[in-house]
Design a protein around this motif. Sequence first.
Motif, PDB file in Angstrom:
ATOM      1  N   HIS A  87       0.803  -1.429   0.057  1.00 43.42           N
ATOM      2  CA  HIS A  87      -0.125   0.314  -0.238  1.00 43.42           C
ATOM      3  C   HIS A  87       1.003   1.174  -0.125  1.00 43.42           C
ATOM      4  N   SER A 129      -6.406   1.749  -0.375  1.00 45.69           N
ATOM      5  CA  SER A 129      -7.296   2.009   1.096  1.00 45.69           C
ATOM      6  C   SER A 129      -8.132   2.110   1.707  1.00 45.69           C
ATOM      7  N   HIS A 133       3.159   9.458   5.097  1.00 42.87           N
ATOM      8  CA  HIS A 133       2.566   8.668   5.076  1.00 42.87           C
ATOM      9  C   HIS A 133       2.910   6.918   5.401  1.00 42.87           C
ATOM     10  N   HIS A 136       1.924   4.232   8.316  1.00 42.83           N
ATOM     11  CA  HIS A 136       2.556   2.604   8.570  1.00 42.83           C
ATOM     12  C   HIS A 136       3.360   1.990   9.170  1.00 42.83           C
TER      13      HIS A 136
HETATM   14 FE   FE2 Z   1      -2.330   4.549   3.763  1.00 41.51          FE
END
Ligand code: FE2
Length: 441
Positions: free
Chosen positions: A70, A100, A161, A165
């Motif tokens: 992702h 997502s 980002h 994660h």
């Molecule tokens: Fe994300």
Amino acid sequence: MMGATPRRRTRRRPWREAMEGTAQLTRNQAQVAYRDVRRTTLGLCEPLEIEDHVVQSMPDASPPKWHLGHTTWFFETFILAEFVPGYRPVHSLYRVLFNSYYVTVGERHPRPERGLLSRPSLGEVLDYRHRVDESILELLATMQAGFHPEIVRRLVLGLHHEQQHQELLLMDTKHLFSVNPLRPAYQRAPAASRAAATNQRWVEFPGGVHEFGHAGDGFAYDNEMPRHRVVLEPFALASRCVTNGEYLEFMADGGYERPELWLYDGWGTVEHAGWRAPLYWERIDADWHQFTLGGLRRVDPAEPVVHLSFFEADAYARWRECRLPSEFEWEQAAGALPRRGNFQESGTLHPVPASGTGLEHIFGNVWELTRSDYAPYPGYRPLQGALGEYNGKFMSGQLVQRGGSCLTPASHIRATYRNFFYPHQRWNFQGVRLARDVREG
Ligand SMILES: [Fe+2]
């Protein structure tokens, strides 16, 4: 694998300033930052076996392999597909599998079914990462002088980002291992603290009209803006977070059996879920133990209590005849303080006891639960296009946490940073710093 050595990376990263101030980012800093963040994610997966990468332990969590895919999809979708003429995606279906929640980008594989994806294999996902990395680094190397500002803006957003994660990957791994009767350890257990917790004191702040939110050129998410005024009444914050020892007193006093201490929805969750202790706690004979990324260990009374829901934190505060701070009270207290603390780089991946004076561990260690709704600031504007879905659409029914945790990368956090979870969720590394009103005169 069990017994892996905890990572200790305390060096200051040369690109840290660049992550915090996009305007000053040079080509070289962008390349170094990109390589470093991407490598750090892979490093976090080193203690994992292939099987660990695939499994999903609850709908809220994602398998490590999905996080790897992702975060790569984010760079491919929002940079390569938009800024590289004629770019061909590595795989046409990764657009669906690794999307997502970006509805405007298109179809999405259902979140609760991420753990059913035995294919693409881990090797194929790592190859996906490698190919996207090569394309991003080539784009950075060949960009014309002057650096396309939108590409740089998205690159830095993509790196932040990915850091989010990284934290999720560790949270999800802890949950995954916790439901396995073998109780695997992600790393060697941190040493138990020998010291007792410092005494909790109250630090008072005057009331007044103050400004909150992000200002300036540095990186921040759209939800931290715009800067705006808020009126605060005089208040006091606890010098440190609530400890396990203090929380045990609440439990011993029937905290989980007394509905008068709980919000209506909180009590409903206690009854429905059968909560009797924080997440990851279990009683073995007469002693409370807690599962950590270093395996199962006895609860240390000096450490801050972690993995409380908002409901539990709120009930505890009521029992102590205190309350949770608002996110603005927290920001008023933390805004002028150095962002030092127990972050991911320390390698403990577990909160440590407070040891000094002042507002201890206000950054790092545990996210601090506030009683503020995750709502838009006056004048809030989401980013343009699909990236406008990053934050704004979640501003319903969630509460704000502040300050970062022992899983948060140090370069990821700011005094204005707003994390958000639903009031019943507990797998985030979150704890509670009490607040109380101060009467003037
Ligand atoms: Fe994300």
